[in-house]
Design a protein around this motif. Structure first.
Motif, PDB file in Angstrom:
ATOM      1  N   GLU A   1     -31.534   8.134  -8.279  1.00  0.00           N
ATOM      2  CA  GLU A   1     -30.669   9.307  -8.264  1.00  0.00           C
ATOM      3  C   GLU A   1     -29.912   9.405  -6.943  1.00  0.00           C
ATOM      4  OE1 GLU A   1     -28.718  12.609  -9.494  1.00  0.00           O
ATOM      5  OE2 GLU A   1     -30.004  11.316 -10.696  1.00  0.00           O
ATOM      6  N   ARG A   2     -30.612   9.190  -5.809  1.00  0.00           N
ATOM      7  CA  ARG A   2     -29.956   9.270  -4.501  1.00  0.00           C
ATOM      8  C   ARG A   2     -28.879   8.211  -4.358  1.00  0.00           C
ATOM      9  NH1 ARG A   2     -35.098   9.023  -0.647  1.00  0.00           N
ATOM     10  NH2 ARG A   2     -35.512   7.348  -2.133  1.00  0.00           N
ATOM     11  N   ARG A   3     -29.157   7.016  -4.870  1.00  0.00           N
ATOM     12  CA  ARG A   3     -28.166   5.941  -4.773  1.00  0.00           C
ATOM     13  C   ARG A   3     -26.909   6.279  -5.565  1.00  0.00           C
ATOM     14  NH1 ARG A   3     -33.192   3.387  -4.853  1.00  0.00           N
ATOM     15  NH2 ARG A   3     -33.270   3.482  -7.113  1.00  0.00           N
ATOM     16  N   ARG A   4     -27.095   6.867  -6.743  1.00  0.00           N
ATOM     17  CA  ARG A   4     -25.932   7.236  -7.550  1.00  0.00           C
ATOM     18  C   ARG A   4     -25.121   8.349  -6.890  1.00  0.00           C
ATOM     19  NH1 ARG A   4     -29.652   6.629 -11.936  1.00  0.00           N
ATOM     20  NH2 ARG A   4     -30.002   8.886 -11.967  1.00  0.00           N
ATOM     21  N   ARG A  35     -25.094   3.374   2.159  1.00  0.00           N
ATOM     22  CA  ARG A  35     -23.685   3.137   2.483  1.00  0.00           C
ATOM     23  C   ARG A  35     -23.478   1.708   2.971  1.00  0.00           C
ATOM     24  NH1 ARG A  35     -20.978   3.291   7.311  1.00  0.00           N
ATOM     25  NH2 ARG A  35     -18.733   3.802   7.231  1.00  0.00           N
ATOM     26  N   ASP A  36     -24.369   1.230   3.842  1.00  0.00           N
ATOM     27  CA  ASP A  36     -24.232  -0.134   4.356  1.00  0.00           C
ATOM     28  C   ASP A  36     -24.346  -1.171   3.250  1.00  0.00           C
ATOM     29  OD1 ASP A  36     -23.914   0.928   6.854  1.00  0.00           O
ATOM     30  OD2 ASP A  36     -25.970   0.531   7.526  1.00  0.00           O
ATOM     31  N   PRO A  43     -26.341  -5.191  -4.023  1.00  0.00           N
ATOM     32  CA  PRO A  43     -26.794  -4.254  -5.075  1.00  0.00           C
ATOM     33  C   PRO A  43     -27.643  -3.133  -4.481  1.00  0.00           C
ATOM     34  CG  PRO A  43     -28.049  -6.292  -5.167  1.00  0.00           C
ATOM     35  CD  PRO A  43     -26.931  -6.540  -4.203  1.00  0.00           C
ATOM     36  N   ILE A  44     -27.568  -1.963  -5.075  1.00  0.00           N
ATOM     37  CA  ILE A  44     -28.339  -0.823  -4.589  1.00  0.00           C
ATOM     38  C   ILE A  44     -29.446  -0.435  -5.546  1.00  0.00           C
ATOM     39  CG2 ILE A  44     -26.405   0.119  -3.277  1.00  0.00           C
ATOM     40  CD1 ILE A  44     -25.958   2.098  -5.552  1.00  0.00           C
ATOM     41  N   SER A  45     -29.552  -1.160  -6.658  1.00  0.00           N
ATOM     42  CA  SER A  45     -30.626  -0.850  -7.609  1.00  0.00           C
ATOM     43  C   SER A  45     -31.965  -1.255  -7.019  1.00  0.00           C
ATOM     44  CB  SER A  45     -30.397  -1.589  -8.933  1.00  0.00           C
ATOM     45  OG  SER A  45     -30.329  -2.979  -8.705  1.00  0.00           O
ATOM     46  N   ARG A  46     -32.993  -0.532  -7.401  1.00  0.00           N
ATOM     47  CA  ARG A  46     -34.312  -0.797  -6.860  1.00  0.00           C
ATOM     48  C   ARG A  46     -34.884  -2.077  -7.446  1.00  0.00           C
ATOM     49  NH1 ARG A  46     -39.207   3.381  -7.809  1.00  0.00           N
ATOM     50  NH2 ARG A  46     -39.340   2.182  -9.729  1.00  0.00           N
ATOM     51  N   LYS A  47     -35.545  -2.862  -6.619  1.00  0.00           N
ATOM     52  CA  LYS A  47     -36.160  -4.085  -7.078  1.00  0.00           C
ATOM     53  C   LYS A  47     -37.349  -3.758  -7.975  1.00  0.00           C
ATOM     54  CE  LYS A  47     -35.004  -6.734  -2.925  1.00  0.00           C
ATOM     55  NZ  LYS A  47     -35.559  -7.500  -1.782  1.00  0.00           N
ATOM     56  N   VAL A  48     -37.593  -4.675  -8.930  1.00  0.00           N
ATOM     57  CA  VAL A  48     -38.737  -4.499  -9.819  1.00  0.00           C
ATOM     58  C   VAL A  48     -40.022  -4.567  -9.001  1.00  0.00           C
ATOM     59  CG1 VAL A  48     -39.987  -5.468 -11.769  1.00  0.00           C
ATOM     60  CG2 VAL A  48     -37.484  -5.503 -11.733  1.00  0.00           C
ATOM     61  N   GLY A  49     -40.881  -3.582  -9.167  1.00  0.00           N
ATOM     62  CA  GLY A  49     -42.149  -3.570  -8.455  1.00  0.00           C
ATOM     63  C   GLY A  49     -42.103  -2.893  -7.117  1.00  0.00           C
ATOM     64  N   SER A  50     -40.927  -2.445  -6.673  1.00  0.00           N
ATOM     65  CA  SER A  50     -40.838  -1.762  -5.399  1.00  0.00           C
ATOM     66  C   SER A  50     -41.104  -0.274  -5.589  1.00  0.00           C
ATOM     67  CB  SER A  50     -39.442  -1.967  -4.796  1.00  0.00           C
ATOM     68  OG  SER A  50     -38.449  -1.388  -5.621  1.00  0.00           O
ATOM     69  N   GLY A  51     -41.301   0.417  -4.505  1.00  0.00           N
ATOM     70  CA  GLY A  51     -41.577   1.845  -4.584  1.00  0.00           C
ATOM     71  C   GLY A  51     -43.063   2.133  -4.648  1.00  0.00           C
ATOM     72  N   ARG A  52     -43.400   3.386  -4.835  1.00  0.00           N
ATOM     73  CA  ARG A  52     -44.787   3.818  -4.839  1.00  0.00           C
ATOM     74  C   ARG A  52     -45.523   3.309  -6.073  1.00  0.00           C
ATOM     75  NH1 ARG A  52     -45.474  10.049  -3.867  1.00  0.00           N
ATOM     76  NH2 ARG A  52     -44.414   9.331  -1.958  1.00  0.00           N
ATOM     77  N   MET A  53     -46.780   2.871  -5.879  1.00  0.00           N
ATOM     78  CA  MET A  53     -47.575   2.352  -6.964  1.00  0.00           C
ATOM     79  C   MET A  53     -47.866   3.444  -7.989  1.00  0.00           C
ATOM     80  SD  MET A  53     -51.180   0.259  -6.748  1.00  0.00           S
ATOM     81  CE  MET A  53     -50.411  -0.935  -5.657  1.00  0.00           C
ATOM     82  N   ARG A  54     -47.641   3.122  -9.258  1.00  0.00           N
ATOM     83  CA  ARG A  54     -47.812   4.085 -10.343  1.00  0.00           C
ATOM     84  C   ARG A  54     -49.253   4.074 -10.840  1.00  0.00           C
ATOM     85  NH1 ARG A  54     -45.219   5.687 -15.163  1.00  0.00           N
ATOM     86  NH2 ARG A  54     -46.563   7.298 -16.039  1.00  0.00           N
ATOM     87  N   HIS A  55     -49.790   5.245 -11.172  1.00  0.00           N
ATOM     88  CA  HIS A  55     -51.122   5.360 -11.747  1.00  0.00           C
ATOM     89  C   HIS A  55     -51.034   6.116 -13.064  1.00  0.00           C
ATOM     90  CE1 HIS A  55     -53.245   3.774  -8.249  1.00  0.00           C
ATOM     91  NE2 HIS A  55     -52.455   4.524  -7.496  1.00  0.00           N
ATOM     92  N   LEU A  56     -51.768   5.637 -14.054  1.00  0.00           N
ATOM     93  CA  LEU A  56     -51.799   6.311 -15.342  1.00  0.00           C
ATOM     94  C   LEU A  56     -52.682   7.547 -15.277  1.00  0.00           C
ATOM     95  CD1 LEU A  56     -52.189   3.281 -17.792  1.00  0.00           C
ATOM     96  CD2 LEU A  56     -50.095   4.523 -17.237  1.00  0.00           C
ATOM     97  N   SER A  57     -52.392   8.502 -16.132  1.00  0.00           N
ATOM     98  CA  SER A  57     -53.237   9.690 -16.228  1.00  0.00           C
ATOM     99  C   SER A  57     -54.570   9.320 -16.875  1.00  0.00           C
ATOM    100  CB  SER A  57     -52.533  10.754 -17.073  1.00  0.00           C
ATOM    101  OG  SER A  57     -52.419  10.312 -18.420  1.00  0.00           O
ATOM    102  N   PRO A  58     -55.614  10.117 -16.665  1.00  0.00           N
ATOM    103  CA  PRO A  58     -56.916   9.822 -17.302  1.00  0.00           C
ATOM    104  C   PRO A  58     -56.824   9.681 -18.810  1.00  0.00           C
ATOM    105  CG  PRO A  58     -57.167  11.504 -15.611  1.00  0.00           C
ATOM    106  CD  PRO A  58     -55.695  11.281 -15.756  1.00  0.00           C
TER     107      PRO A  58
END
Length: 211
Positions: A1-4, A35-36, A43-58
């Motif tokens: 969202e921020r990139r867009r 901007r840079d 490209p400004i799209s996020r790489k696959v696997g980057s960002g905070r690690m996701r956890h499933l709900s119980p």
């Protein structure tokens, strides 16, 4: 969202970092990095696997492990993608394949190539022997025994999830999977020519082949 947001502002003519920060309300460092990258044509799209690690709900973890356990009990090969779709269907929670694999590992599952098991069991052999005994005195001079085989020309591997440290599931895997179809017959007077075709057999092709 921020990139867009930053990209949209730059496309509208806002190019300085200060203006972008004011208009977007984003941190200065974030704006400068985006901007840079845009100015450099990267490209400004996020790489696959980057960002905070996701956890499933119980609830999602329960649905995932129950399906994996059921597949293990039934000796049914199941992929991480199929398990992901199952979780989405059951609890409405979307997750990546990597998240599914990571969760399964955390719950004590591992994925390995299934060992090959016999396609004909001891029970099958007994049934065939019994049939031969019953029909031993039959007249087979006008009978042709036909058999069809399917050959796959490339390697095919099957991964199964099972509990770490437990017995590795054995899955019946034929040596030759569909790709080329071969038909032949045998009778008391000899053998038929081999019929080879790439198409799937249907009633018309089968009748044409045996005639």
């Amino acid at each position: 969202e921020r990139r867009r947001v930053v990209k949209g502002l730059m496309e509208s003519g806002v190019n300085t970092v200060a203006e972008l920060v004011v208009r977007s309300g984003l941190p200065k460092t974030t704006v400068r990095n985006i901007r840079d990258r845009l100015l450099a044509g990267r490209p400004i799209s996020r790489k696959v696997g980057s960002g905070r690690m996701r956890h499933l709900s119980p609830l999602a973890v329960d649905a995932l492990t129950e399906e994996a356990e059921e597949a293990l009990t039934e000796v049914r090969p199941v992929t991480a993608g199929q398990l992901r779709d199952h979780v989405a269907t059951q609890v409405g929670e979307e997750a990546s394949v990597r998240t599914i694999c990571r969760t399964l590992h955390r719950e004590g599952f591992v994925a390995k190539k299934a060992r090959k098991g016999p396609l004909m069991t001891a029970t099958h052999r007994l049934h065939r022997q019994a049939w031969c005994v019953v029909h031993a005195a039959d007249d087979f001079t006008r009978t042709v025994f036909l058999d069809e085989a399917k050959f796959q020309l490339h390697r095919n591997t099957v991964l199964v999830w099972h509990r770490r440290g437990g017995d590795q599931p054995r899955v019946g895997v034929p040596n030759h999977s569909p790709s080329l179809h071969v038909l032949a017959g045998i009778s008391s007077i000899g053998v038929t020519p081999l019929v080879i075709q790439a198409e799937t057999w249907n009633a018309q092709r089968f009748v044409a082949a045996i005639n």
